[in-house]
Scaffold this motif. Structure first.
Motif, PDB file in Angstrom:
ATOM      1  N   GLY A  88      -2.138   8.112   6.486  1.00  0.00           N
ATOM      2  CA  GLY A  88      -3.430   8.771   6.595  1.00  0.00           C
ATOM      3  C   GLY A  88      -4.438   7.944   7.369  1.00  0.00           C
ATOM      4  O   GLY A  88      -5.229   8.493   8.154  1.00  0.00           O
ATOM      5  N   ARG A  89      -4.405   6.651   7.161  1.00  0.00           N
ATOM      6  CA  ARG A  89      -5.329   5.773   7.889  1.00  0.00           C
ATOM      7  C   ARG A  89      -5.024   5.789   9.388  1.00  0.00           C
ATOM      8  O   ARG A  89      -5.931   5.806  10.219  1.00  0.00           O
TER       9      ARG A  89
ATOM     10  N   ASP B  85       1.859   6.936   2.185  1.00  0.00           N
ATOM     11  CA  ASP B  85       1.027   8.058   2.620  1.00  0.00           C
ATOM     12  C   ASP B  85      -0.403   7.632   2.901  1.00  0.00           C
ATOM     13  O   ASP B  85      -1.081   8.201   3.767  1.00  0.00           O
ATOM     14  N   GLU B  86      -0.874   6.596   2.200  1.00  0.00           N
ATOM     15  CA  GLU B  86      -2.216   6.076   2.479  1.00  0.00           C
ATOM     16  C   GLU B  86      -2.267   5.435   3.858  1.00  0.00           C
ATOM     17  O   GLU B  86      -3.222   5.635   4.619  1.00  0.00           O
ATOM     18  N   LEU B  87      -1.237   4.650   4.185  1.00  0.00           N
ATOM     19  CA  LEU B  87      -1.184   4.027   5.501  1.00  0.00           C
ATOM     20  C   LEU B  87      -1.068   5.084   6.588  1.00  0.00           C
ATOM     21  O   LEU B  87      -1.764   5.006   7.618  1.00  0.00           O
TER      22      LEU B  87
ATOM     23  N   VAL C  38       0.855  -1.188   0.000  1.00  0.00           N
ATOM     24  CA  VAL C  38       0.000   0.000   0.000  1.00  0.00           C
ATOM     25  C   VAL C  38       0.890   1.237   0.000  1.00  0.00           C
ATOM     26  O   VAL C  38       2.025   1.195   0.483  1.00  0.00           O
ATOM     27  N   PRO C  39       0.413   2.352  -0.542  1.00  0.00           N
ATOM     28  CA  PRO C  39       1.199   3.574  -0.479  1.00  0.00           C
ATOM     29  C   PRO C  39       1.470   3.991   0.965  1.00  0.00           C
ATOM     30  O   PRO C  39       0.579   3.898   1.819  1.00  0.00           O
TER      31      PRO C  39
END
Length: 212
Positions: free
Chosen positions: A62-63, A58-60, A55-56
């Protein structure tokens, strides 16, 4: 990789709240992939380096931040087998004050190879899991493992946690998978893993997030 920074990280799952891996209610992050592969590992499904878990970063990040929790525990797998991606993740969640990282590598190796890590996290649990060295300590799986607190403001919080004894575990569903959260007694692991396998086969939990 952008500007020398990894864009992706292998992650098995994220769960909130976790109350069995560090002091207080925390965001739990389990990375995917481990080259150490300790005998008797409680999470062997987290060992393969599975590209499907990418997963990216930055996505992780953000989560994690979306949980609005000031405490995070990062485990695995082995976080330092993805050291560059881990560093990028820590930068992405730098506003989280209390970050605890679990690693099967020795603290001396980690601090030598990643000297900046002590400024990015609050605490580190280090050392491989050793089956045959049982412990009642709630925070570790075998007696050889050690805890280092890097931030003085959290010393009292962690001091209270390390004297707690095993007893509580959590079950949680993430992505259709029922997971065991926490560190069981070594002698209890076969029965717990067998129960967990049956739960995943049936797909039935009494609650979506429950104590075990």
């Amino acid at each position: 990789m952008k500007n020398g920074t990894p864009e992706a990280i292998l992650v098995r799952f994220v769960h909130f709240p976790v109350e069995t891996l560090g002091p207080g209610r925390r965001v739990g992050v389990w990375l995917q992939g481990c080259s150490i592969r300790c005998e008797g590992c409680v999470s062997p499904e987290n060992q393969p380096f599975d590209a499907a878990c990418s997963v990216p970063v930055d996505e992780l990040a953000g989560r994690i931040l979306a949980c609005r929790c000031g405490r995070v525990t990062i485990s695995g797998g082995e976080p330092f087998d993805q050291a560059e991606a881990l560093a990028a993740l820590l930068q992405g969640i730098e506003q989280v004050p209390d970050i605890l990282v679990y690693s099967g590598y020795a603290k001396e190796k980690i601090l030598r190879e990643h000297p900046g890590i002590a400024t990015r996290i609050a605490a580190l649990v280090d050392g491989p899991f050793r089956f045959g060295l049982p412990t009642e300590a709630v925070w570790k799986g075998s007696e050889n493992q050690t805890l280092t607190v890097f931030r003085d403001e959290f010393a009292e919080r962690y001091a209270a946690w390390v004297v707690e004894r095993k007893g509580r575990l959590q079950l949680a569903r993430e992505g259709g998978e029922i997971r065991l959260l926490g560190i069981p007694r070594q002698e209890d692991m076969p029965a717990l893993l067998a129960r967990l396998a049956k739960l995943n086969e049936s797909g039935v939990m009494e609650d979506e997030d429950q104590d075990l």
